[in-house]
Motif scaffolding. Structure first.
Motif, PDB file in Angstrom:
ATOM      1  N   VAL A 111      10.578  -9.277  -1.394  1.00  0.00           N
ATOM      2  CA  VAL A 111      10.442  -8.488  -2.616  1.00  0.00           C
ATOM      3  C   VAL A 111      11.461  -7.357  -2.519  1.00  0.00           C
ATOM      4  CG1 VAL A 111       8.872  -7.175  -4.072  1.00  0.00           C
ATOM      5  CG2 VAL A 111       7.977  -9.025  -2.624  1.00  0.00           C
ATOM      6  N   LEU A 112      12.430  -7.349  -3.413  1.00  0.00           N
ATOM      7  CA  LEU A 112      13.460  -6.323  -3.413  1.00  0.00           C
ATOM      8  C   LEU A 112      13.098  -5.240  -4.421  1.00  0.00           C
ATOM      9  CD1 LEU A 112      16.683  -8.554  -3.442  1.00  0.00           C
ATOM     10  CD2 LEU A 112      15.274  -7.856  -1.488  1.00  0.00           C
ATOM     11  N   GLY A 113      13.458  -4.007  -4.097  1.00  0.00           N
ATOM     12  CA  GLY A 113      13.165  -2.937  -5.028  1.00  0.00           C
ATOM     13  C   GLY A 113      13.520  -1.588  -4.467  1.00  0.00           C
ATOM     14  N   GLN A 114      12.815  -0.588  -4.941  1.00  0.00           N
ATOM     15  CA  GLN A 114      13.085   0.784  -4.550  1.00  0.00           C
ATOM     16  C   GLN A 114      11.895   1.346  -3.787  1.00  0.00           C
ATOM     17  OE1 GLN A 114      13.744  -0.164  -8.032  1.00  0.00           O
ATOM     18  NE2 GLN A 114      15.605  -0.793  -6.991  1.00  0.00           N
ATOM     19  N   GLY A 115      12.171   1.915  -2.639  1.00  0.00           N
ATOM     20  CA  GLY A 115      11.149   2.581  -1.859  1.00  0.00           C
ATOM     21  C   GLY A 115      11.556   4.024  -1.617  1.00  0.00           C
ATOM     22  N   TYR A 116      10.902   4.656  -0.648  1.00  0.00           N
ATOM     23  CA  TYR A 116      11.205   6.052  -0.338  1.00  0.00           C
ATOM     24  C   TYR A 116      11.302   6.227   1.169  1.00  0.00           C
ATOM     25  CZ  TYR A 116      10.215   7.142  -5.169  1.00  0.00           C
ATOM     26  OH  TYR A 116      10.255   7.176  -6.536  1.00  0.00           O
ATOM     27  N   LYS A 117      12.280   7.010   1.592  1.00  0.00           N
ATOM     28  CA  LYS A 117      12.461   7.346   2.991  1.00  0.00           C
ATOM     29  C   LYS A 117      12.839   8.814   3.067  1.00  0.00           C
ATOM     30  CE  LYS A 117      14.961   5.908   7.158  1.00  0.00           C
ATOM     31  NZ  LYS A 117      15.990   4.974   7.703  1.00  0.00           N
ATOM     32  N   ASN A 118      12.068   9.573   3.840  1.00  0.00           N
ATOM     33  CA  ASN A 118      12.303  11.015   3.949  1.00  0.00           C
ATOM     34  C   ASN A 118      12.346  11.678   2.571  1.00  0.00           C
ATOM     35  OD1 ASN A 118      12.517  10.730   6.761  1.00  0.00           O
ATOM     36  ND2 ASN A 118      14.708  10.273   6.597  1.00  0.00           N
ATOM     37  N   ASP A 119      11.415  11.232   1.706  1.00  0.00           N
ATOM     38  CA  ASP A 119      11.256  11.780   0.353  1.00  0.00           C
ATOM     39  C   ASP A 119      12.452  11.502  -0.552  1.00  0.00           C
ATOM     40  OD1 ASP A 119       8.719  12.830   0.895  1.00  0.00           O
ATOM     41  OD2 ASP A 119       9.599  14.633   1.778  1.00  0.00           O
ATOM     42  N   LYS A 120      13.300  10.551  -0.176  1.00  0.00           N
ATOM     43  CA  LYS A 120      14.410  10.143  -1.032  1.00  0.00           C
ATOM     44  C   LYS A 120      14.241   8.693  -1.439  1.00  0.00           C
ATOM     45  CE  LYS A 120      18.069  13.230   0.660  1.00  0.00           C
ATOM     46  NZ  LYS A 120      19.445  13.280   1.226  1.00  0.00           N
ATOM     47  N   PRO A 161       0.833  -1.210   0.000  1.00  0.00           N
ATOM     48  CA  PRO A 161       0.000   0.000   0.000  1.00  0.00           C
ATOM     49  C   PRO A 161       0.868   1.260   0.000  1.00  0.00           C
ATOM     50  CG  PRO A 161      -0.751  -1.571   1.659  1.00  0.00           C
ATOM     51  CD  PRO A 161       0.565  -2.069   1.156  1.00  0.00           C
ATOM     52  N   VAL A 162       0.557   2.176  -0.865  1.00  0.00           N
ATOM     53  CA  VAL A 162       1.350   3.404  -0.966  1.00  0.00           C
ATOM     54  C   VAL A 162       1.384   4.138   0.368  1.00  0.00           C
ATOM     55  CG1 VAL A 162       1.509   5.657  -2.075  1.00  0.00           C
ATOM     56  CG2 VAL A 162       0.927   3.643  -3.432  1.00  0.00           C
ATOM     57  N   ALA A 163       0.254   4.123   1.081  1.00  0.00           N
ATOM     58  CA  ALA A 163       0.197   4.809   2.367  1.00  0.00           C
ATOM     59  C   ALA A 163       1.145   4.190   3.385  1.00  0.00           C
ATOM     60  CB  ALA A 163      -1.227   4.784   2.902  1.00  0.00           C
ATOM     61  N   ALA A 164       1.456   2.887   3.204  1.00  0.00           N
ATOM     62  CA  ALA A 164       2.349   2.197   4.132  1.00  0.00           C
ATOM     63  C   ALA A 164       3.808   2.280   3.695  1.00  0.00           C
ATOM     64  CB  ALA A 164       1.932   0.735   4.255  1.00  0.00           C
ATOM     65  N   GLY A 165       4.051   2.889   2.549  1.00  0.00           N
ATOM     66  CA  GLY A 165       5.413   3.002   2.041  1.00  0.00           C
ATOM     67  C   GLY A 165       5.522   2.363   0.677  1.00  0.00           C
ATOM     68  N   PRO A 166       5.672   3.139  -0.382  1.00  0.00           N
ATOM     69  CA  PRO A 166       5.668   2.606  -1.751  1.00  0.00           C
ATOM     70  C   PRO A 166       6.871   1.717  -2.022  1.00  0.00           C
ATOM     71  CG  PRO A 166       6.365   4.895  -1.740  1.00  0.00           C
ATOM     72  CD  PRO A 166       5.910   4.576  -0.348  1.00  0.00           C
ATOM     73  N   LEU A 167       6.712   0.815  -2.974  1.00  0.00           N
ATOM     74  CA  LEU A 167       7.786  -0.095  -3.361  1.00  0.00           C
ATOM     75  C   LEU A 167       7.664  -0.408  -4.839  1.00  0.00           C
ATOM     76  CD1 LEU A 167      10.165  -1.949  -2.457  1.00  0.00           C
ATOM     77  CD2 LEU A 167       8.476  -3.769  -2.217  1.00  0.00           C
TER      78      LEU A 167
END
Length: 458
Positions: free
Chosen positions: A233-242, A207-213
């Motif tokens: 599941v490996l990939g790219q997420g976001y932390k502190n808008d990075k 869920p995007v609200a829980a942290g996109p991936l």
């Protein structure tokens, strides 16, 4: 810096487009009940492990013998009889057929089967929909029958961006996990049949609200102590808008459930992460070793997520700056570009082979090499680690610029003596190197070269 591995990924995925509705079945038959294959990669049922690798629209299978991978080889493409789909260039980019592979005895007939993805496949009028085809094992090996698994086609979705096999619900049947290029992971339950049927299919999205991936790889293995296979599941997420590297845990069981999302770097994304699950400290829980090649200006590192009762717990990082690891960390080395785990010295602890394909060896740029890190009671450390390049005494050949040795690595008991040997390669213009293992670990005694590609599934 764009490595050959990353170039392959770009060529296979840049055009990732649509998924297929309907399924294609060629020469389909209903499998007869039998004892499942002993090995998930014994495609001809002779009791020996086989080796399947894919590249540029082709899959090559080398059959194992009592002496190792000394049997016959056969190459398939979507131009081969009995294999559905269209072979060749996909909208100006390389054919993705064979870029992702997963093996298991999907129909439980005593012969291992091979799932082959092509996330660039055009399905009907839907470009880049992607498709996954199962090549069925038989006494004669792979190649006589193939079935495309069912999915609703969507243009540009890139179905088959990643694959992993395992018993995700613990019922004793092989299942197949498939990621697409837009964020969905599909879990197909066994049993599969050559007529195209599968068990229940579930979809999993972060869920995007829980942290996109944005998924780019799947890693299957036992993390907790139940009988079901778990999945990262490996990939790219976001932390502190990075944008950051991320690993999302899916807990296997009668129902596959979502677990923690772990972020582990904030420098830049790695679109071709490598990962493997093994119990490096032998505490009964599987640990995930995952690459973080952008770390420290591309010098690279490996992050280990320790396993626990509910998935990942604490973590630690290993790099060429870790005590006991040979050499020094320099920009763009790519430490961690390829990973493989197995016991190389018969002490009962899995070890980790780490490819460093862009490492300078002496005065030769991007010659590359491979570290072998030892597992132990405290997990992976640099203590007793080994470092191999073309300059290592006993290794055939000499360092060559742009060979990128370590681009692909596998630990596998090739000679069937009880410990895992090291198979490593770089570009496709040089042969692979086989280093045998013994009670003290990997040795260069009797080192040989081979045309066998280390790109086969773990």
């Amino acid at each position: 810096m764009l490595t050959h591995k990353k170039l392959r990924l770009v060529l296979a995925t840049v055009t990732a487009a649509s998924l297929t509705g309907g399924l294609v079945v060629l020469a389909a038959q209903t499998a007869t009940a039998a004892t499942p294959a002993k090995y998930a990669d014994d495609f001809n049922g002779d009791g020996y492990r086989d080796y399947a690798s894919g590249w540029a629209g082709e899959v090559t299978v080398t059959y194992g013998t009592a002496a190792g991978p000394a049997g016959t080889s056969k190459t398939f493409s979507q131009n081969s009889a009995g294999i559905p789909g269209t072979s060749g260039d996909a909208g100006g980019y390389a054919d993705g057929f064979g870029e992702q592979l997963a093996n298991a005895d999907f129909n439980r007939d005593g012969y291992a089967d091979l799932a082959v993805a092509d996330n660039s496949e055009k399905v009907g009028t839907k470009a880049g929909a992607g498709a996954v085809t199962i090549l069925w094992g038989a006494k004669s090996g792979l190649g006589t029958k193939a079935t495309r698994i069912p999915v609703t086609a969507h243009a540009g979705y890139g179905f088959g961006a990643a694959l992993a096999s395992g018993d995700f619900n613990g019922d004793g049947k092989a299942d197949l996990a498939v990621a697409d290029g837009v964020g969905t992971v599909y879990v197909y339950r066994g049993g599969f049949s050559q007529s195209g049927t599968t068990g229940k299919v579930t979809k999993h999205e972060r869920p995007v609200a829980a942290g996109p991936l944005e998924p780019t790889a799947l890693v299957a293995g036992k993390v907790d102590k139940d009988k079901a296979t778990d999945l990262y599941v490996l990939g790219q997420g976001y932390k502190n808008d990075k944008m950051t590297q991320a690993a999302w845990f899916l807990h296997g069981g009668s129902t596959v459930t979502a677990g923690k999302l772990i972020t582990y770097d904030t420098s830049s994304p790695d679109y071709s992460p490598a990962g493997v699950i093994a119990d490096f400290d032998k505490n009964g829980y599987g640990d995930l070793a995952v690459s973080d090649t952008p770390y420290n200006r591309g010098a690279g590192s490996v992050v280990v997520l320790r396993g626990g009762t509910s998935g990942p717990t604490t973590s630690y990082r290993l790099s060429q700056a870790t005590s006991g690891v040979a050499g020094t960390a320099t920009a763009h080395d790519g430490f961690g570009s390829a990973l493989s785990a197995a016991d190389t010295n018969r002490d009962g602890y899995p070890d980790l082979a780490v490819g460093v394909p862009e490492k300078k060896v002496g005065s030769t740029k991007t010659a590359g090499g491979v570290h072998v890190l030892r597992g132990g009671a405290h997990g992976l450390t640099g203590t007793g680690s080994q470092w191999f390049t073309r300059a290592t005494a006993g290794v055939p050949g000499s360092p060559t610029e742009y060979e990128m040795l370590g681009l692909h690595v596998r630990l596998r008991d090739i000679d069937r003596d009880g410990d895992a040997d090291l198979l490593m390669s770089g570009d496709f213009y040089h042969p692979s190197v086989v280093l045998r293992a013994g009670t003290s670990g990997i040795t260069t005694t009797g080192a040989t070269e081979t045309e066998l590609d280390p790109g086969f599934p773990q």
